[in-house]
Each structure stands twice: as C-alpha cells, then as structure tokens.
Motif scaffolding. Structure first.
Motif, PDB file in Angstrom:
ATOM      1  N   VAL A  29       1.077  -1.431   0.377  1.00  0.00           N
ATOM      2  CA  VAL A  29       0.084  -0.285  -0.155  1.00  0.00           C
ATOM      3  C   VAL A  29       1.079   1.870  -0.397  1.00  0.00           C
ATOM      4  N   GLY A  30       0.526   2.410   0.245  1.00  0.00           N
ATOM      5  CA  GLY A  30       0.715   3.745  -0.250  1.00  0.00           C
ATOM      6  C   GLY A  30      -0.024   5.249  -0.071  1.00  0.00           C
ATOM      7  N   ILE A  31       0.712   5.731  -0.532  1.00  0.00           N
ATOM      8  CA  ILE A  31      -0.348   7.304   0.273  1.00  0.00           C
ATOM      9  C   ILE A  31       0.215   8.578  -0.663  1.00  0.00           C
ATOM     10  N   TRP A  32      -0.561   8.384  -1.467  1.00  0.00           N
ATOM     11  CA  TRP A  32      -0.316   9.725  -2.226  1.00  0.00           C
ATOM     12  C   TRP A  32      -1.339  10.829  -1.537  1.00  0.00           C
ATOM     13  N   GLU A  33      -0.180  11.893  -1.683  1.00  0.00           N
ATOM     14  CA  GLU A  33      -0.647  13.538  -0.958  1.00  0.00           C
ATOM     15  C   GLU A  33      -1.651  14.074  -2.544  1.00  0.00           C
ATOM     16  N   LEU A  34      -2.757  15.094  -2.287  1.00  0.00           N
ATOM     17  CA  LEU A  34      -3.273  15.652  -2.893  1.00  0.00           C
ATOM     18  C   LEU A  34      -2.829  17.254  -3.097  1.00  0.00           C
ATOM     19  N   LEU A  35      -2.574  18.156  -3.085  1.00  0.00           N
ATOM     20  CA  LEU A  35      -2.792  19.593  -3.703  1.00  0.00           C
ATOM     21  C   LEU A  35      -2.927  19.629  -4.391  1.00  0.00           C
ATOM     22  N   ARG A  36      -4.005  20.432  -3.123  1.00  0.00           N
ATOM     23  CA  ARG A  36      -5.702  21.432  -4.553  1.00  0.00           C
ATOM     24  C   ARG A  36      -5.146  22.835  -4.566  1.00  0.00           C
ATOM     25  N   SER A  37      -5.312  23.748  -5.815  1.00  0.00           N
ATOM     26  CA  SER A  37      -5.154  24.804  -6.254  1.00  0.00           C
ATOM     27  C   SER A  37      -5.955  25.792  -5.512  1.00  0.00           C
ATOM     28  N   GLU A  38      -5.723  25.993  -4.718  1.00  0.00           N
ATOM     29  CA  GLU A  38      -6.030  28.007  -4.394  1.00  0.00           C
ATOM     30  C   GLU A  38      -6.410  28.522  -5.545  1.00  0.00           C
ATOM     31  N   VAL A  39      -5.950  28.417  -6.402  1.00  0.00           N
ATOM     32  CA  VAL A  39      -6.450  29.974  -7.462  1.00  0.00           C
ATOM     33  C   VAL A  39      -7.540  29.448  -8.114  1.00  0.00           C
ATOM     34  N   TYR A  40      -8.288  28.936  -8.083  1.00  0.00           N
ATOM     35  CA  TYR A  40      -9.384  28.917  -8.684  1.00  0.00           C
ATOM     36  C   TYR A  40     -10.545  27.981  -8.065  1.00  0.00           C
ATOM     37  N   GLN A  41     -11.846  28.043  -8.076  1.00  0.00           N
ATOM     38  CA  GLN A  41     -13.066  26.745  -8.120  1.00  0.00           C
ATOM     39  C   GLN A  41     -14.276  27.013  -9.231  1.00  0.00           C
ATOM     40  N   THR A  42     -14.721  25.828  -9.531  1.00  0.00           N
ATOM     41  CA  THR A  42     -15.257  26.104 -10.365  1.00  0.00           C
ATOM     42  C   THR A  42     -16.778  25.754  -9.624  1.00  0.00           C
ATOM     43  N   PHE A  43     -18.760  26.434  -9.964  1.00  0.00           N
ATOM     44  CA  PHE A  43     -19.688  26.026  -9.677  1.00  0.00           C
ATOM     45  C   PHE A  43     -20.232  25.262 -10.746  1.00  0.00           C
ATOM     46  N   ARG A  44     -20.643  24.082 -10.149  1.00  0.00           N
ATOM     47  CA  ARG A  44     -21.625  23.808 -11.348  1.00  0.00           C
ATOM     48  C   ARG A  44     -23.353  25.018 -11.359  1.00  0.00           C
ATOM     49  N   MET A  45     -23.495  25.387 -11.965  1.00  0.00           N
ATOM     50  CA  MET A  45     -25.155  26.230 -12.129  1.00  0.00           C
ATOM     51  C   MET A  45     -25.647  24.937 -12.771  1.00  0.00           C
TER      52      MET A  45
END
Length: 177
Positions: A59-75
């Motif tokens: 097993v292993g672990i992936w680190e997820l780096l989320r962008s704080e640059v933008y956010q998308t909203f579903r209309m």
C-alpha cells in the motif's frame, strides 16, 4: 472496480480493471488525474491523502495538493445566453453576472445560485459600500438595495435585491422583439 468520494464530495475516485486510478472533479465532470500502477481505496479524513493498493507491492499514500487559485461552481440551469458582465461584492461573499434573462448571484460560501428575471441586462456593478447594486440594460439604469440575512440555522446567508430607483429610463425607441 472501486469508487470512493472525497470527504467534501467534490472529487470522485474510480479504479478500473486496467490498474489505473482516475480522479474526477465533479464540478466540471472532468478527469483531473489518471494514475497507472495503483488502485486508490480511501481518502483521509481531511481529503488531502489518498491510500492506494499497488497489486503485490503493498500500500501507499498519495498526497493531493489542491489549487487555491480557482474554484468551479456547477450551475443548475444551462446558460441560454452568454454572460455579459461579472462582478464581486465588495465583501467577496457574492458573485453576480448578467445575461439575456436578467442577473444572477452566487453566494460563494454555500454555492447557492439565484436569479432576478428582467429584460436583457448588460452591466452589473456593486457600489463600493456593498449596500446597493447597479444594473444597466433594456430596463434602463437601475439601483437595487442589497439585503442580507441569515437563515434559521444561522449558517447560511440569504440575499435579496429590492428595487430602489430607476436612474435612467429605458430608451423607448429600442425594439424589444
């Protein structure tokens, strides 16, 4: 062969028989990552780590780096017409935009979208005080009172735009058909 959601529900991980993990952004319905050689099994509680199984290698672990640059909203509704103009409220809580059917506002924290239906609106701007909104279009130049309140559970803001005055009347020569 396996599905799991991020704790916030905005990402979906699916694993295929091809041995690859695919990470989907549910707001855009797009794959944002395809990782061969490991099958993701579970998100960490904070959504920043993803545990995976790598066949006979453990097993292993992936680190997820989320962008704080933008956010998308579903209309919820399809936009029938292009957006003419977009404006943020001075406090950054609202995003407004105009289209052929009036103007819309998005309460950014909750993602709730509302609409004020009126004839074609081309422009929208908040007064720097944040207490009024100005729209310009077929109905002339209008000023709207911005009213905010919290709902019963006090976790979410509710916004209304009430007409204050028409500053410039609509042009009677314009053919609205």
């Amino acid at each position: 062969t396996h599905l799991t959601f991020s704790p916030t529900g905005d990402l979906l991980v699916c694993c295929g028989r091809d041995g690859a993990t695919r990470l989907w952004d549910l707001a855009t319905d797009r794959t944002v990552l395809t990782q061969p050689g490991g099958l993701a099994k579970r998100f960490g509680m904070d959504g920043r780590r993803l545990a995976y199984d790598r066949d006979t290698l453990g097993v292993g672990i992936w680190e997820l780096l989320r962008s704080e640059v933008y956010q998308t909203f579903r209309m919820t509704d399809a936009q029938p017409e292009p957006v003419e103009e977009i404006a943020f409220s001075p406090d950054g809580r609202l995003l407004t935009w105009t289209d052929a059917d009036g103007f819309c506002w998005l309460e950014i924290e909750s993602g709730q979208v509302n609409r004020r239906t009126m004839r074609k609106v081309y422009s929208v701007q908040f007064h720097p005080s944040g207490q009024s909104l100005f729209t310009g279009g077929f109905d002339g130049l209008r000023q709207w009172r911005v009213i905010s309140s919290t709902n019963a559970n006090a976790r979410q803001w509710q916004w209304q735009f009430e007409p204050m005055q028409t500053l410039v009347e609509p042009n009677p020569i314009v053919d609205l058909d």
